[in-house]
Design a protein around this motif. Structure first.
Motif, PDB file in Angstrom:
ATOM      1  N   ASN B 289      56.219  -5.279  68.166  1.00 16.66           N
ATOM      2  CA  ASN B 289      54.980  -5.802  68.075  1.00 16.66           C
ATOM      3  C   ASN B 289      53.362  -4.399  67.617  1.00 16.66           C
ATOM      4  O   ASN B 289      52.661  -4.896  67.955  1.00 16.66           O
ATOM      5  CB  ASN B 289      54.118  -6.375  69.326  1.00 16.66           C
ATOM      6  CG  ASN B 289      53.331  -7.642  68.914  1.00 16.66           C
ATOM      7  OD1 ASN B 289      53.572  -8.509  67.655  1.00 16.66           O
ATOM      8  ND2 ASN B 289      52.708  -7.315  69.582  1.00 16.66           N
ATOM      9  N   PHE B 290      54.472  -3.643  67.293  1.00 16.50           N
ATOM     10  CA  PHE B 290      53.532  -2.511  67.943  1.00 16.50           C
ATOM     11  C   PHE B 290      52.799  -2.482  66.155  1.00 16.50           C
ATOM     12  O   PHE B 290      53.276  -2.538  65.210  1.00 16.50           O
ATOM     13  CB  PHE B 290      54.043  -0.906  67.180  1.00 16.50           C
ATOM     14  CG  PHE B 290      54.514  -0.351  69.026  1.00 16.50           C
ATOM     15  CD1 PHE B 290      53.982  -0.684  70.015  1.00 16.50           C
ATOM     16  CD2 PHE B 290      55.369  -0.566  68.982  1.00 16.50           C
ATOM     17  CE1 PHE B 290      53.728  -0.460  70.870  1.00 16.50           C
ATOM     18  CE2 PHE B 290      55.875  -0.484  70.330  1.00 16.50           C
ATOM     19  CZ  PHE B 290      55.185  -0.405  71.169  1.00 16.50           C
ATOM     20  N   CYS B 291      51.392  -1.885  65.639  1.00 15.78           N
ATOM     21  CA  CYS B 291      51.241  -1.069  64.678  1.00 15.78           C
ATOM     22  C   CYS B 291      50.887  -0.309  64.419  1.00 15.78           C
ATOM     23  O   CYS B 291      49.957   0.624  65.038  1.00 15.78           O
ATOM     24  CB  CYS B 291      49.507  -2.150  64.205  1.00 15.78           C
ATOM     25  SG  CYS B 291      49.093  -1.746  62.717  1.00 15.78           S
ATOM     26  N   ASP B 311      56.141  -4.647  61.787  1.00 14.08           N
ATOM     27  CA  ASP B 311      57.173  -6.221  61.374  1.00 14.08           C
ATOM     28  C   ASP B 311      56.651  -6.640  60.948  1.00 14.08           C
ATOM     29  O   ASP B 311      55.864  -7.940  61.748  1.00 14.08           O
ATOM     30  CB  ASP B 311      58.602  -5.495  62.654  1.00 14.08           C
ATOM     31  CG  ASP B 311      58.751  -6.763  62.016  1.00 14.08           C
ATOM     32  OD1 ASP B 311      59.380  -7.331  61.624  1.00 14.08           O
ATOM     33  OD2 ASP B 311      60.284  -6.289  63.037  1.00 14.08           O
ATOM     34  N   ASN B 312      56.830  -7.773  59.693  1.00 17.01           N
ATOM     35  CA  ASN B 312      55.613  -8.636  59.212  1.00 17.01           C
ATOM     36  C   ASN B 312      56.097 -10.218  60.276  1.00 17.01           C
ATOM     37  O   ASN B 312      55.650 -10.711  60.176  1.00 17.01           O
ATOM     38  CB  ASN B 312      56.044  -8.892  58.043  1.00 17.01           C
ATOM     39  CG  ASN B 312      57.737  -9.654  57.256  1.00 17.01           C
ATOM     40  OD1 ASN B 312      58.581  -8.101  58.354  1.00 17.01           O
ATOM     41  ND2 ASN B 312      58.176 -10.480  57.482  1.00 17.01           N
ATOM     42  N   LEU B 313      57.376 -10.054  61.205  1.00 13.04           N
ATOM     43  CA  LEU B 313      57.539 -11.276  61.891  1.00 13.04           C
ATOM     44  C   LEU B 313      57.188 -11.105  63.333  1.00 13.04           C
ATOM     45  O   LEU B 313      57.241 -11.854  63.783  1.00 13.04           O
ATOM     46  CB  LEU B 313      59.267 -11.134  61.456  1.00 13.04           C
ATOM     47  CG  LEU B 313      60.006 -11.642  60.160  1.00 13.04           C
ATOM     48  CD1 LEU B 313      61.489 -11.975  60.484  1.00 13.04           C
ATOM     49  CD2 LEU B 313      59.244 -12.701  59.795  1.00 13.04           C
ATOM     50  N   VAL B 314      56.324  -9.517  63.633  1.00 14.10           N
ATOM     51  CA  VAL B 314      56.685  -9.913  64.783  1.00 14.10           C
ATOM     52  C   VAL B 314      54.941  -9.787  64.960  1.00 14.10           C
ATOM     53  O   VAL B 314      54.927 -10.582  64.933  1.00 14.10           O
ATOM     54  CB  VAL B 314      57.199  -8.514  65.343  1.00 14.10           C
ATOM     55  CG1 VAL B 314      56.839  -8.640  66.997  1.00 14.10           C
ATOM     56  CG2 VAL B 314      58.292  -8.254  65.502  1.00 14.10           C
ATOM     57  N   LYS B 315      54.755  -7.923  64.999  1.00 17.18           N
ATOM     58  CA  LYS B 315      52.752  -7.942  65.154  1.00 17.18           C
ATOM     59  C   LYS B 315      52.268  -9.197  63.690  1.00 17.18           C
ATOM     60  O   LYS B 315      51.435  -9.731  63.326  1.00 17.18           O
ATOM     61  CB  LYS B 315      52.774  -6.797  64.706  1.00 17.18           C
ATOM     62  CG  LYS B 315      51.079  -6.449  65.061  1.00 17.18           C
ATOM     63  CD  LYS B 315      50.782  -7.028  65.978  1.00 17.18           C
ATOM     64  CE  LYS B 315      49.674  -6.244  66.587  1.00 17.18           C
ATOM     65  NZ  LYS B 315      48.336  -7.100  66.980  1.00 17.18           N
ATOM     66  N   GLY B 319      55.528 -12.516  67.351  1.00 11.18           N
ATOM     67  CA  GLY B 319      55.256 -10.884  67.727  1.00 11.18           C
ATOM     68  C   GLY B 319      53.695 -10.904  68.776  1.00 11.18           C
ATOM     69  O   GLY B 319      52.427 -11.651  69.608  1.00 11.18           O
ATOM     70  N   GLN B 320      52.495 -11.470  68.070  1.00 10.16           N
ATOM     71  CA  GLN B 320      51.368 -11.898  68.059  1.00 10.16           C
ATOM     72  C   GLN B 320      50.557 -12.819  68.140  1.00 10.16           C
ATOM     73  O   GLN B 320      49.803 -13.020  69.212  1.00 10.16           O
ATOM     74  CB  GLN B 320      50.579 -11.353  66.469  1.00 10.16           C
ATOM     75  CG  GLN B 320      48.689 -10.969  66.294  1.00 10.16           C
ATOM     76  CD  GLN B 320      47.702 -10.595  65.858  1.00 10.16           C
ATOM     77  OE1 GLN B 320      47.520  -9.519  66.135  1.00 10.16           O
ATOM     78  NE2 GLN B 320      48.273 -11.042  64.924  1.00 10.16           N
ATOM     79  N   ALA B 321      52.005 -14.082  67.509  1.00  6.50           N
ATOM     80  CA  ALA B 321      51.694 -15.233  68.323  1.00  6.50           C
ATOM     81  C   ALA B 321      51.961 -15.239  69.607  1.00  6.50           C
ATOM     82  O   ALA B 321      50.874 -15.825  71.054  1.00  6.50           O
ATOM     83  CB  ALA B 321      51.999 -16.239  67.851  1.00  6.50           C
TER      84      ALA B 321
END
Lengths: 344, 344, 344, 344
Positions: B289-291, B311-315, B319-321
């Protein structure tokens, strides 16, 4: 035509060999490599098995090579190419250098960016972006073959700069390259496991192709300009996409932009105008000498975005070198370069 | 916490399942899919074999789902999410929508870009870019989870906009995404053979993440601004790199830029400041979930270039959800999101 | 020679167009596609822009096409090709079918594996593995062009079978193919995000190339044999590597194995014998019509392992089709096929 | 538990760090690297930024490390590991070696394949293929953690060998690995541009994992056997698929095969039985400690084909090492290893 290649074991040398294998008017005489002198080409590059029976010679024999050749392609690192180029030029051999040594008219710019004194500043070398400097290339004794990013970027922007359609200091070039652009030398950045499913920028604001792009665009603008250039590494072997941004001058219409591209490239074989609204894809140029161009007007922001796709090893290196060779010797410019792209 | 996922067979739904499998305080009650109702999760996603014994339910049972859930994640296409969201919200369930329906405060902007009338404009939804809207998320009943490109881009530019360091209308965002961003639906653009060793731009000037970025940056600027946004498809599955360009205001020092990043993100766990001169690489965030942020000052042109990798599918999605879910329920924001990136 | 292509919008049709663009003695008359009739080639395949000005015709006009053509390449799905082939053959046109309809001498074998009745069983078709059936191809009116896996596998094993060096029923073929082998039709198996950094087998024991390999090896053995064949999908676009295992008969020496390869292929241009102990790599054949062979003796187990690499779209499909075309019309077999592989 | 890692800058060391970052009962004390002593972990592996504040120690301090640790993972090259292992074992520290030094019961076999004299032959080391040697691992002071190919291959074949269902000397293993298996050391074979869209075999008949597989299968067969093993390099970073062929003994039914897998693995968490007719895909195990198994009966040839997929860096290296660590210390075997695979 008798042709030799000096420094042939990097990717550009290898690509020259691939292309020249199908060139009906070039006979390869000598091929050199200092690291692999004496080895057979087919041993180093098994894919060229059945095309070349040569073994690799050494630069030590440059005089012999000069005597036996009408033209020499140089694939040496910068700093070394000009030493060889000087000897070859003095022997009356035509030279096409694939590195940076002969790309700059002002040797001070070269020295500032490449940190080496220039030893052949009076070479009278011509910058070999064929479509834009063709007349000079025809008459040249030495051609400095352009860089890969620069070929894609200059072809994208020259029409707009030449017609005065954009704000000169608004140019931003965001370029993306396959990993072959980093060469055959081993490094962690080109290690498969590191670059696979990975993506990153490098050399922001400091890449050596920057002054080369500025030199050419200044030529067409008639006044100096400064650009922002950002290169990126993409997890693929071949291909460059250059995404070029500029602010349109007030009142410039989309049609004027279209016309600028038509006027400059309408008659060019290797520049394919996909048109306004089109999306060039690097794979559609893979293995070929084409540069595909598409452009977009962003009316919300008043910007034009030009997209330019090439194969970095062909139009961005060895292909354009052969194109220049053809021009220098009065051959049809397309000789040996008519392969359709390898898609998919 | 009892949690359901509505519309779970796309990549964001699948990624939610992967992440929630390791979340100690979320119990998955219902998972729906209209196209695969009745099928077992493990049959559709064999990699989740041994994590889920659920079979897929249908949206038809939304009332039942609402009654059984404290929170619902919505993974439906835009236009459909708000219909479900309305029912869920009225039933008192907390909603996190991973699509666009709840991202815009001004439903006219939504309707203009998405071409659908908004049926739940009075939802009081909160924009879920957690680091920047955390206080609102805490109190929200409905969160519009941000897009992938927008998360990377807004996090990159917010510090500069907030401190007034850049010319607002100079912002250009050149973004590159892995192909998973195009979803699990079949299309020639996501066909392996077409996109492998390929690279292209799409939707220049017209991508729907544009107004979302403008909405957030306008919040921090205190005045409207217009950006250029160009997305590209990169031959890899996961990862976004957003390369953001802006002109610095006269007199802004490099240190002031550094400070702006420190001030906004110094205490954030999921935003990693690699620093001035650094090059974030998408793979260093893969599966996490890192940026990661790095920034560069181009003194020749007076521009700042910010590089932002996620990671477009996580953060950028699931992940952000989950991060928002944690904030909404008063949990440690990092719960279930502490996995180290999968490198190499 | 006037040539048409029937069913040209799959990858083999596309590859035929790429290759024939450089064939000095083939003039393309008609190109058909039922799904895209009326469209311009360059619109469907932008990479062929500047090579073809044709628009796509329809099979409806097969009579007209027959009348205008000396030869027709068929790129239709199995079951459909024989219907067209029959009409073309009766009109006296030479036919090269790239699908399975004309590959089997025994139409019962075809019907058993392909589940369609054969409507042109008396065609007198010849199996077009050029190096091994050249004399028959010379005289053929219809050629059934071999499959991709089969070309690689038969070329690997024919020398050993022909000389009687191996136990016939010990043959195991473990084959690996790039995703282009699955065609241009959309499916989850060829979806970029699914196949990237992924690897799997499919159709174990049931792939339709199995009986084709058995038919050819039976020809050379002089007695029937049964093989195990396992295909795998590899995350790359082009290339097949076939790893072939067999038990050596007692007393067979390594030199006898070497000699078998030399005897059969010593004079062949397109089969490159890398030798005992060598490791062919698919990329060294990419874009070319070569089949590279290396072989190994495992003395611990008494087995021989043959490695065979081709480009599945060239030697495995369109290239071999052109090679057969050349043979059928008495041209130099290599015409139009002399491109060096595209490496790296 | 206090844990140290000796030799941590290769991919297996890095992967250990990734996994242990999420292990609730392992506290990392020392991490060593001779090439990077003194450097910060986060500088070498930016993806681990925010997980480790350690700087790298040196092997010079092995005594200090031994004194401070309950267990040490060794990631040193073969030949070096046993020197360190000896010191650690004598200090009473539990050792898990990820290299080859402790994998062989017969040190002569080791010396023959690895060409180094064994200096710690009386170590009483246990072979750490956890599912098959769990009881021994529980009591072990030193565990030789299995190789990547061997883990996939032995798990695939053990049920058949144990039940006596196959002809022992008919075993052929055709294995395919992502490039991370070749390590982080630079070489042309792992150079991105060379391996991208490329595929080849290597070390046919001579790979060092061969005797390791033979040792384990001999254990279960109760008599010696000899196998053919062929490894291949696949253009992806992670993942191994092992395709294993064997002749069924006369009269063995498909159900007997199914039963053999159920009997051995029915209660195992990390071995997922996808069943007869199933196709494991490497990506469905990526980043996880699972081994997915599918098997096929080829009735035409009387062979069984077992397909085995793992992540080579997890179940094939660091994951299984942690699994062994858990077993040695009486923890739940799955501790720290419960992450779902990263798909897609």
């Amino acid at each position: 035509m008798k042709v030799s290649i000096v420094g042939a074991t990097g990717y550009t040398g290898e690509e020259l060999l691939r292309i020249l294998a199908g060139h009906p008017q070039a006979e390869i005489i000598h091929i050199t490599s200092e690291s692999r002198t004496g080895a057979a080409i087919a041993g180093i590059y098994p894919h060229l098995n059945s095309f070349y029976q040569h073994t690799l010679d050494s630069l030590q024999d440059l005089d012999k090579i000069a005597a036996a050749s009408d033209a020499v392609f140089i694939g040496l690192p910068h700093g070394h190419a000009m030493a060889a180029g000087k000897i070859l030029a003095e022997a009356g051999v035509k030279v096409i250098d694939l590195g940076a040594d002969y790309r700059f008219r002002d040797s001070k710019v070269y020295e500032q960016w490449y940190k080496v004194p220039h030893v052949h500043a009076d070479a009278g070398a011509v910058y070999g972006l064929t479509e834009l400097y063709r007349e000079q290339v025809k008459a040249a004794a030495i051609v400095g073959n352009p860089g890969c990013y620069t070929t894609a970027s200059i072809l994208a922007l020259a029409p707009l700069v030449k017609r005065g359609l954009i704000e000169l200091n608004s140019v931003i070039i965001d370029a993306k390259s396959g990993v072959s652009g980093a060469g055959r030398g081993l490094s962690l950045n080109s290690h498969f496991t590191e670059m696979f499913e990975n993506l990153k920028a490098y050399n922001v604001g400091g890449h050596r192709h920057t002054p080369e792009i500025e030199q050419a665009l200044t030529d067409f603008a008639g006044q100096p300009l400064t650009i922002s250039f950002t290169p990126h590494l993409i997890p693929m072997a071949r291909g460059i996409l250059s995404t070029c941004y500029a602010s349109l001058k007030a009142g410039v219409t989309p049609e004027a932009v279209d016309e600028a591209f038509q006027a400059l490239y309408g008659g060019e074989y290797f520049v394919r105008l996909l048109g306004r609204g089109a999306y060039p894809a690097t794979k559609q140029t893979r293995g070929s000498n084409f540069c595909d161009l598409g452009w977009h007007i962003d009316e919300r922001t008043g910007r034009v975005i030009v997209l330019s796709a090439i194969d970095n090893l062909v139009k961005g290196a060895a292909g354009q070198a052969v194109q220049n060779f053809n021009v220098m010797f009065g051959l049809d410019e397309r000789t040996g370069l008519l392969q359709a792209p390898l898609y998919p």
